[in-house]
Structure formats: structure tokens, C-alpha cells
Motif scaffolding. Structure first.
Motif, mmCIF file in Angstrom:
data_model
loop_
_atom_site.group_PDB
_atom_site.id
_atom_site.type_symbol
_atom_site.label_atom_id
_atom_site.label_comp_id
_atom_site.label_asym_id
_atom_site.label_seq_id
_atom_site.Cartn_x
_atom_site.Cartn_y
_atom_site.Cartn_z
ATOM 1 N N ARG A 1 0.833 -1.201 0.000
ATOM 2 C CA ARG A 1 0.000 0.000 0.000
ATOM 3 C C ARG A 1 0.866 1.250 0.000
ATOM 4 N NH1 ARG A 1 -3.326 -1.643 5.186
ATOM 5 N NH2 ARG A 1 -1.221 -2.317 5.643
ATOM 6 N N CYS A 2 0.420 2.253 -0.706
ATOM 7 C CA CYS A 2 1.131 3.525 -0.722
ATOM 8 C C CYS A 2 0.548 4.435 0.358
ATOM 9 C CB CYS A 2 0.988 4.211 -2.089
ATOM 10 S SG CYS A 2 1.781 3.290 -3.411
ATOM 11 N N VAL A 3 1.385 4.831 1.253
ATOM 12 C CA VAL A 3 0.952 5.745 2.311
ATOM 13 C C VAL A 3 1.941 6.899 2.370
ATOM 14 C CG1 VAL A 3 -0.225 3.990 3.700
ATOM 15 C CG2 VAL A 3 2.181 4.419 4.067
ATOM 16 N N PRO A 4 1.450 8.090 2.684
ATOM 17 C CA PRO A 4 2.348 9.240 2.723
ATOM 18 C C PRO A 4 3.325 9.145 3.899
ATOM 19 C CG PRO A 4 0.173 9.859 3.495
ATOM 20 C CD PRO A 4 0.079 8.448 2.991
ATOM 21 N N HIS A 5 4.524 9.625 3.663
ATOM 22 C CA HIS A 5 5.541 9.673 4.721
ATOM 23 C C HIS A 5 5.313 10.940 5.552
ATOM 24 C CE1 HIS A 5 9.316 9.228 6.756
ATOM 25 N NE2 HIS A 5 9.652 10.452 6.382
ATOM 26 N N ARG A 6 5.328 10.807 6.819
ATOM 27 C CA ARG A 6 5.137 11.987 7.693
ATOM 28 C C ARG A 6 6.355 12.233 8.518
ATOM 29 N NH1 ARG A 6 -0.785 13.225 9.040
ATOM 30 N NH2 ARG A 6 -1.709 12.427 7.176
#
Length: 72
Positions: free
Chosen positions: A67-72
């Protein structure tokens, strides 16, 4: 492209392809690395358990999340 009739055929073809890739990589590099996302892929790779001649000690298996999730 190859169309296979059922999930057993897919599992067998995937096991054969993976075993060949592993054998080739080990011959050239001394190890085989593979990233596995889990889910149904794990079930499809079960055919590898029955494959003779696999050098499991030269495998590097990485569990990944596709899954693509934003880096925070």
C-alpha cells in the motif's frame, strides 16, 4: 502472456518461476532476495515447499506492504 485454468496451475507456475529465479540468482550472486507482500501471494507460493533442491539458507525474504501511504 500465459492463461492458466485454475489457481493450482497458477501456484505451480509461480513456484517454478520463483525456483528458477532463485537458482539463477544464487549461481550468479550467491543469494536470492525476494520481497513478499503477503495476502494471497503467500498461498500461491506454498508450492515451493514441495520443490526439491531449493537452497533456503541462501534466500533473503522481506515482508513488505504494497500500500502507498504518505511519509510523515
Amino acid at each position: 502472456m500465459q492463461v492458466l485454468p485454475d489457481s493450482n496451475s497458477v501456484a505451480n507456475a509461480l513456484a517454478e518461476l520463483t525456483a528458477t529465479a532463485a537458482k539463477d540468482a544464487i549461481a550468479v550472486k550467491g543469494a536470492f532476495s525476494v520481497a513478499v507482500a503477503g495476502g494471497s501471494l503467500i498461498k500461491l507460493l506454498q508450492g515451493l515447499r514441495e520443490t526439491e533442491g531449493i537452497e533456503w539458507d541462501k534466500w533473503h525474504v522481506f515482508w513488505v506492504d504494497e500500500r502507498c501511504v504518505p511519509h510523515r
